[in-house]
Design an enzyme around this catalytic site. Structure first.
Site, mmCIF file in Angstrom:
data_model
loop_
_atom_site.group_PDB
_atom_site.id
_atom_site.type_symbol
_atom_site.label_atom_id
_atom_site.label_comp_id
_atom_site.label_asym_id
_atom_site.label_seq_id
_atom_site.Cartn_x
_atom_site.Cartn_y
_atom_site.Cartn_z
ATOM 1 N N ASP A 73 -24.967 -10.685 0.661
ATOM 2 C CA ASP A 73 -23.725 -10.661 1.451
ATOM 3 C C ASP A 73 -23.080 -9.284 1.303
ATOM 4 O O ASP A 73 -22.765 -8.859 0.193
ATOM 5 C CB ASP A 73 -22.771 -11.752 0.926
ATOM 6 C CG ASP A 73 -21.496 -11.886 1.757
ATOM 7 O OD1 ASP A 73 -21.330 -11.143 2.753
ATOM 8 O OD2 ASP A 73 -20.657 -12.744 1.402
ATOM 9 N N SER B 77 -22.821 -17.777 -5.686
ATOM 10 C CA SER B 77 -22.518 -16.449 -5.162
ATOM 11 C C SER B 77 -22.186 -15.557 -6.349
ATOM 12 O O SER B 77 -21.247 -15.845 -7.094
ATOM 13 C CB SER B 77 -21.323 -16.537 -4.204
ATOM 14 O OG SER B 77 -20.939 -15.238 -3.796
ATOM 15 N N GLY C 151 -17.354 -20.110 0.431
ATOM 16 C CA GLY C 151 -16.301 -20.344 -0.556
ATOM 17 C C GLY C 151 -15.359 -19.155 -0.641
ATOM 18 O O GLY C 151 -15.703 -18.048 -0.210
ATOM 19 N N LYS D 211 -16.271 -21.397 6.882
ATOM 20 C CA LYS D 211 -15.243 -21.529 5.847
ATOM 21 C C LYS D 211 -14.068 -22.242 6.470
ATOM 22 O O LYS D 211 -13.539 -21.792 7.497
ATOM 23 C CB LYS D 211 -14.804 -20.163 5.313
ATOM 24 C CG LYS D 211 -15.830 -19.498 4.422
ATOM 25 C CD LYS D 211 -15.340 -18.178 3.880
ATOM 26 C CE LYS D 211 -16.430 -17.527 3.038
ATOM 27 N NZ LYS D 211 -16.101 -16.122 2.730
ATOM 28 N N GLU E 174 -25.841 -11.603 5.065
ATOM 29 C CA GLU E 174 -24.537 -12.093 5.522
ATOM 30 C C GLU E 174 -23.592 -10.938 5.833
ATOM 31 O O GLU E 174 -23.433 -10.024 5.026
ATOM 32 C CB GLU E 174 -23.947 -12.999 4.427
ATOM 33 C CG GLU E 174 -22.618 -13.658 4.789
ATOM 34 C CD GLU E 174 -22.098 -14.575 3.675
ATOM 35 O OE1 GLU E 174 -22.850 -14.877 2.728
ATOM 36 O OE2 GLU E 174 -20.924 -14.962 3.753
ATOM 37 N N LYS F 228 -27.006 -16.095 -4.020
ATOM 38 C CA LYS F 228 -26.504 -15.042 -3.127
ATOM 39 C C LYS F 228 -25.995 -13.911 -3.995
ATOM 40 O O LYS F 228 -25.280 -14.147 -4.967
ATOM 41 C CB LYS F 228 -25.386 -15.628 -2.274
ATOM 42 C CG LYS F 228 -24.437 -14.631 -1.628
ATOM 43 C CD LYS F 228 -23.581 -15.345 -0.582
ATOM 44 C CE LYS F 228 -22.144 -14.888 -0.626
ATOM 45 N NZ LYS F 228 -21.302 -15.620 0.365
ATOM 46 N N ASP G 122 -20.073 -14.386 8.766
ATOM 47 C CA ASP G 122 -18.965 -15.001 8.024
ATOM 48 C C ASP G 122 -17.669 -14.519 8.697
ATOM 49 O O ASP G 122 -17.157 -15.177 9.624
ATOM 50 C CB ASP G 122 -19.076 -14.573 6.544
ATOM 51 C CG ASP G 122 -17.907 -14.993 5.666
ATOM 52 O OD1 ASP G 122 -16.908 -15.516 6.186
ATOM 53 O OD2 ASP G 122 -17.961 -14.785 4.423
ATOM 54 N N LYS H 182 -23.996 -10.087 -3.924
ATOM 55 C CA LYS H 182 -23.167 -9.203 -3.102
ATOM 56 C C LYS H 182 -23.808 -7.829 -3.114
ATOM 57 O O LYS H 182 -24.274 -7.361 -4.166
ATOM 58 C CB LYS H 182 -21.753 -9.125 -3.697
ATOM 59 C CG LYS H 182 -20.994 -10.439 -3.640
ATOM 60 C CD LYS H 182 -20.571 -10.768 -2.219
ATOM 61 C CE LYS H 182 -19.592 -11.922 -2.185
ATOM 62 N NZ LYS H 182 -19.141 -12.220 -0.824
#
Ligand code: OSB
Ligand code: MG
Length: 368
Positions: free
Chosen positions: A188, A135, A290, A262, A213, A161, A238, A163
């Site tokens: 995400d 990530s 995570g 998670k 996400e 991934k 998420d 952001k």
């Protein structure tokens, strides 16, 4: 199971690099670690709450309060038949799942060690090796992001991934795709958009992402269902999935096609497994998210990721991506093909480095 002693501590660890999301930048983690001792053994847990209430409402400090004043007293009220019975005991506590979940994880680890089994097998895990992705936070420039992606790919990680947020999305993905046309890539947003951005988000379809996400509000299901209808790209939830009921309802209305599980966000292993089972029955793949965990939380995530419906690479990566020195030995390492072999145990299969943990401790309290 009757604990003799529960040690709560706060440790502080600077990240090797700042981690930026649509809700803020993290430079240093402050996490609560829990050690439960008794019956001739001990187990470790970690609370995954952030320092600020911007991912969800919990923080390091609210977790300390809930653990000390509510969750630990409930645990000490009367003996517990097994770690699996704890979720029910703290059900009267509204929310605060990361606080309760950190304690619950310590109970599972303790139980696994007492019975000489691996935590993975105790929770019903079957995978011997888990698949890993990275990530990557929002970077100062697209060039720096491309370099970080290259590093992750070279290390063997199975997917990347990134952001995103308004202003750091289309242009970035355009360049990432130009440079890495075949990369397994996802994005995400951590709730940075609203349904009014539907047409804008529709433009992401041309990047054939594995998933998008949590694009919309942290507590929303219905708008995600409306968005999913408009998109080719699978939506993954998420923040919005905190309970098995949320998972059932999200699936029923078509709010997502993938779920990020998670451990902390859902309140521990029992709840995580229930959500896993509900997704599996509906043929919804899951993966392990995570929260920039220390080795303790990371070791729990590895065990969780061995449940059979964890079929997509998770955000569980090597210790060295986060810390100069981790708090467990050996540190978590990733193979050149982007996997972590699950240590055979007992417990989560790593040892807490007590000396290092002591050195990082900024507050400590022993209960009862
Ligand atoms: O949304 O998955 C998230 C980190 C902090 C808060 C929220 C998230 C994340 C990550 C990092 O994406 C995952 C990791 O590498 O631990
Ligand atoms: Mg996320």
């Amino acid at each position: 199971m009757k604990p003799d002693r529960i040690t709560l501590r706060e440790i502080r660890m600077p990240l090797v690099a700042p981690f930026e999301t649509s809700f803020g930048v993290t430079r240093e983690r402050r996490m609560v670690l829990i050690e439960i001792a008794g019956e001739g053994g001990s187990g470790w847990g970690e609370v995954t709450a952030g320092e600020t209430p911007f991912y969800n409402e919990e923080t390091t400090d609210t977790a300390w309060h809930i653990l000390k004043d509510f969750a630990i007293p409930k645990l000490l009220e009367k003996p517990l038949s097994s770690a699996a019975a704890f979720a029910e005991r703290v059900e009267p506590i509204r929310g605060h799942r990361m606080a309760n979940g950190g304690l619950e994880a310590a109970l599972w680890e303790w139980e696994a060690r007492l019975s000489g089994r691996s935590l993975s097998s105790l929770i019903g895990g079957t995978l011997r090796e888990i698949s890993c992705g990275v990530s990557l936070g929002i970077q100062p420039s697209i060039e720096e992001l491309l370099e970080k992606i290259q590093t992750g790919v070279a290390a063997g990680y199975q997917r990347v991934k990134i952001k995103i947020k308004p202003g750091w999305d289309l242009e970035v993905l355009e360049q990432v795709r130009e440079r890495f046309p075949r990369l397994r890539l996802m994005a995400d947003a951590n709730s940075a958009y609203t349904l009014a951005d539907r047409a804008h988000l529709k433009l992401l379809d041309r990047f054939y992402l594995m998933m998008l996400e949590q694009p919309l509000a942290h507590d929303d299901l219905l708008d995600h269902a409306r968005l999913q209808q408009a998109l080719e790209t699978p939506v993954c939830l998420d923040e919005s999935i905190r309970t098995v009921r949320h998972a059932e309802q999200a699936i029923e209305i078509g709010a997502c096609r993938i779920v990020n599980i998670k451990l902390g966000r859902v309140g521990g292993f029992l709840r995580a497994r229930q959500i896993h089972d509900c997704c599996q029955a509906a043929k919804i793949p899951v993966w392990c998210g995570g929260m920039l965990e220390s080795g303790i939380g990371r070791a729990h995530n590895i065990a969780l990721s061995t449940l059979p419906n964890f079929v997509l690479p998770g955000d569980v990566s090597a210790s060295r991506r986060y810390w100069t020195t981790d708090v467990i030995t050996p540190e978590v390492e990733v193979t050149p093909h982007g996997t972590i072999p699950v240590p055979p145990g007992p417990g989560f299969g790593y040892e807490a480095d007590r000396e290092r943990i002591e050195a990082l401790t900024t507050r400590k309290e022993v209960l009862p």
